[in-house]
Design an enzyme around this catalytic site. Structure first.
Site, PDB file in Angstrom:
ATOM      1  N   HIS A 283      43.068  37.348  38.922  1.00  0.00           N
ATOM      2  CA  HIS A 283      43.610  36.917  37.800  1.00  0.00           C
ATOM      3  C   HIS A 283      42.763  37.413  36.424  1.00  0.00           C
ATOM      4  CE1 HIS A 283      47.104  34.004  36.806  1.00  0.00           C
ATOM      5  NE2 HIS A 283      46.597  34.308  35.440  1.00  0.00           N
TER       6      HIS A 283
ATOM      7  N   ARG B  18      41.744  50.355  34.106  1.00  0.00           N
ATOM      8  CA  ARG B  18      41.646  50.720  32.693  1.00  0.00           C
ATOM      9  C   ARG B  18      41.846  52.181  32.247  1.00  0.00           C
ATOM     10  NH1 ARG B  18      41.804  46.273  32.435  1.00  0.00           N
ATOM     11  NH2 ARG B  18      40.580  44.905  31.553  1.00  0.00           N
TER      12      ARG B  18
ATOM     13  N   TYR C  84      55.058  30.752  38.519  1.00  0.00           N
ATOM     14  CA  TYR C  84      54.228  29.654  38.651  1.00  0.00           C
ATOM     15  C   TYR C  84      55.444  28.439  39.385  1.00  0.00           C
ATOM     16  CZ  TYR C  84      50.531  31.613  35.994  1.00  0.00           C
ATOM     17  OH  TYR C  84      49.477  32.408  35.521  1.00  0.00           O
TER      18      TYR C  84
ATOM     19  N   THR D  43      52.798  33.782  41.678  1.00  0.00           N
ATOM     20  CA  THR D  43      51.392  33.575  41.482  1.00  0.00           C
ATOM     21  C   THR D  43      50.607  32.519  42.343  1.00  0.00           C
ATOM     22  OG1 THR D  43      51.290  34.888  39.436  1.00  0.00           O
ATOM     23  CG2 THR D  43      49.370  33.561  39.865  1.00  0.00           C
TER      24      THR D  43
ATOM     25  N   SER E  88      56.596  37.214  32.575  1.00  0.00           N
ATOM     26  CA  SER E  88      56.044  35.805  33.130  1.00  0.00           C
ATOM     27  C   SER E  88      56.685  34.883  32.552  1.00  0.00           C
ATOM     28  CB  SER E  88      54.554  35.826  32.225  1.00  0.00           C
ATOM     29  OG  SER E  88      54.145  34.624  32.182  1.00  0.00           O
TER      30      SER E  88
ATOM     31  N   LYS F 268      51.023  37.343  44.353  1.00  0.00           N
ATOM     32  CA  LYS F 268      50.152  37.659  43.480  1.00  0.00           C
ATOM     33  C   LYS F 268      48.825  36.671  43.616  1.00  0.00           C
ATOM     34  CE  LYS F 268      49.315  39.090  38.847  1.00  0.00           C
ATOM     35  NZ  LYS F 268      48.287  38.023  38.227  1.00  0.00           N
TER      36      LYS F 268
ATOM     37  N   ASP G 173      45.296  44.458  41.110  1.00  0.00           N
ATOM     38  CA  ASP G 173      45.614  44.209  39.706  1.00  0.00           C
ATOM     39  C   ASP G 173      44.221  43.558  39.275  1.00  0.00           C
ATOM     40  OD1 ASP G 173      46.933  42.480  37.623  1.00  0.00           O
ATOM     41  OD2 ASP G 173      45.583  41.033  38.322  1.00  0.00           O
TER      42      ASP G 173
END
Length: 365
Positions: free
Chosen positions: A261, A296, A134, A160, A112, A237, A292
């Site tokens: 998100h 799980r 970003y 993103t 990130s 994304k 995304d």
């Protein structure tokens, strides 16, 4: 793996229960929560649970192969570690520990822009790193950061596009959540940004920081500009509408990530899994498609593949594991996910992820 006493985790959900016991309540809420009434947060799970995969029998499969290609590179399984901010918030080893776990598992690690460790230290782990961006308010700073990312050895650029502003996250507002002073956005120009440590009534410090650093008016022209200047594979994304996926391909994206998100942006949008088949149908073979939000376990990866995805990104479960036991626990989580996927493929009669993309799915109640 040193974790709290008790039975060893046997699935990713076990790490969630353990992480909740070791993290402060306000940090757990930051990780676990979504925006608004958290309708979309819940929908991500319920949508996946409603996907029934029709297994094929008598296929002669014994031990499925998990290896797959993403963005022209081969990985151990069709899974990447999703980009998540400030990983030192949950464990002092932070981003390098999770990147090292991804390297050991031979899967990509998405770093990130709001990481708490400089990107150079993350790539130094030897992981295959994709950098998540970003859009900064100053385009020249975007160009500078792109050069830095390229020099650090990142393998892809992930933009993103679903965060013009941060979603209204009520748990964080109620908790007056803010970052501890030692945690800074190590990849932002200038490094430190004290807005994330302060407080304004009715506004989370994270939201104030985002508004100050990032441009809300990112456009397709900006994305095209980036694609023309970047020699790394471009991933977009935050796509839900199939028309946006097609547009992303037209401006040069080699992959799109169908994502809401993790339910942390606009509450009330569809689950990512709900929109995945439409996006796959819209782009065809013109780009890769990743899913995304809500993954799980190995059955979820199988579901995504059967709905046409090339792979998935796993987010929160990796932070749960990191919080519980650093890099060893994160490695255990990825190993469990690989075991689950291998079992799921075998039970579905699939020799590999490519075969799973030919399975049928039906709704289940």
């Amino acid at each position: 793996m040193e974790i709290t006493p008790g039975p060893a985790p046997v699935c990713l959900a076990d790490f969630a229960a353990l992480a909740r016991t070791v993290l402060p309540p306000h940090v757990w809420d930051y990780l676990d929560g979504g925006s608004g009434a958290e309708v979309t947060l819940g929908a991500n799970r319920s949508a996946l649970d409603r996907v029934g995969v029709l297994p094929r029998v008598l296929t002669g499969v014994t031990t499925p192969r998990l290896r797959t290609r993403l963005l022209g590179r081969e990985y151990a399984m069709p899974v990447g570690v999703a980009p998540m901010a400030y990983q030192r918030l949950v464990h002092p080893d932070g981003e390098p520990a999770l990147a090292a776990a991804a390297r050991a598992a031979d899967v990509p690690y998405l770093a990130s822009i709001l990481g708490s460790t400089p990107i150079e230290q993350v790539t130094a782990t030897g992981a295959e790193v994709w950098f998540q961006l970003y859009w900064l308010r100053d385009r020249s700073l975007v160009a500078d950061l792109l050069a830095r990312v390229r020099a650090a050895g990142c393998r892809a650029l992930v933009v993103t596009v679903d965060v013009p502003v941060l979603g209204r996250r009520l748990r964080d507002l109620r908790n007056t959540f803010r970052l501890p002073p030692e945690l800074v956005p190590a990849n932002l120009p200038g490094g430190r940004d004290d807005l994330a440590h302060g407080g304004t009534p009715g506004v989370t410090p994270m939201s104030a920081q985002h508004d100050a650093a990032f441009a809300p008016a990112l456009s397709w022209a900006d994305l095209r500009w980036l694609g023309e200047r970047c020699d790394l594979p471009l991933v977009v994304k935050g796509i839900l509408d199939p028309a946006d996926a097609v547009r992303a391909v037209e401006v040069g994206a080699q992959a799109v990530v169908v994502s809401n998100h993790g339910g942390r942006q606009l509450d009330g949008v569809p689950a990512s899994a709900t929109m995945l088949p439409e996006v796959v149908a819209a782009v065809g073979d013109r780009c890769e498609v990743l899913l995304d939000s809500g993954i799980r376990g190995g059955v979820d990866v199988l579901r995504a593949l059967a709905m046409g995805a090339d792979g998935v990104l796993v987010g929160r479960p990796m932070l749960w594991a990191l919080a519980v036991g650093g890099q060893p626990a994160a490695s255990t989580a990825l190993a469990l996910l690989a075991d689950e996927l291998r079992d799921a493929l075998a039970l579905a009669g699939c020799a590999d992820p490519a075969t799973a993309r030919g399975l049928r799915t039906v709704p289940v109640s």
